[in-house]
Design an enzyme around this catalytic site. Structure first.
Site: not given
Length: 184
Positions: A12, A14
């Site tokens: 991922d 963020d």
């Protein structure tokens, strides 16, 4: 598509690679999570393909456009490169069912917790699913990993990504297909 399947680390963006300040798209706001560039470099050195899978509803919400998002990703990749770290691909989902930008207002199959971005990557690259995994900072990331049938590991962004990856390696967790664990 490459002829030989490679293990892949899906990350991922963020809260895993960069600090999550909310809808980050300006290069001035790019701050790496502690140890993220080094963790990506380590995964590269271990032979993992590294692919980013990131929900980016800021596009649907009208905060920034696709061009700005892609420019940000280019800067992020370049800065990672200065650490000797390489991303093999970045998949982003600009859609959100409550978006204000009509073209991006929908419940899209790429939006995590759905596995669309991972499945597209598996279609685009020869990926050894059994040896692949996802690291995310939210339950929706782990749900997407489960749906794509890859291991999912929940990461605390207040810790070091390098330490987290090294712990996964040392514990043998990366050799356990379809594992879902929280590692501290």
């Amino acid at each position: 598509m490459s002829n030989s399947a490679k293990p892949t680390a899906f990350l991922d963006r963020d809260g895993v690679i960069i600090r999550d300040f909310g809808y980050v798209y300006r290069s001035d706001d790019l701050v790496f999570v502690d140890g993220a560039p080094q963790a990506i470099r380590k995964l590269n050195e271990l032979g993992y393909r590294v692919i980013v899978v990131t929900n980016q509803s800021g596009v649907a919400r009208g905060y920034f456009g696709i061009d700005e998002l892609e420019a940000f990703h280019a800067v992020m990749s370049e800065r990672l490169g200065s650490f000797g770290a390489r991303l093999d691909a970045i998949y982003h989902c600009p859609y959100h069912p409550e978006g204000v930008v009509e073209a991006f207002r929908c419940d899209h199959p790429d939006r995590k917790p759905k596995p669309g971005m991972l499945l597209r990557a598996m279609s685009d690259f020869a990926i050894d699913r059994e040896a692949s995994f996802l690291i995310g900072d939210k339950d929706t990331d782990i749900e997407a990993a489960n749906a794509a049938k890859v291991a999912g590991f929940l990461f605390d962004p207040e810790t070091s990504l390098l330490d987290f990856v090294e712990t996964l390696i040392a514990s043998g967790s990366l050799n356990t297909p379809h594992a879902v664990r929280a590692v501290s």
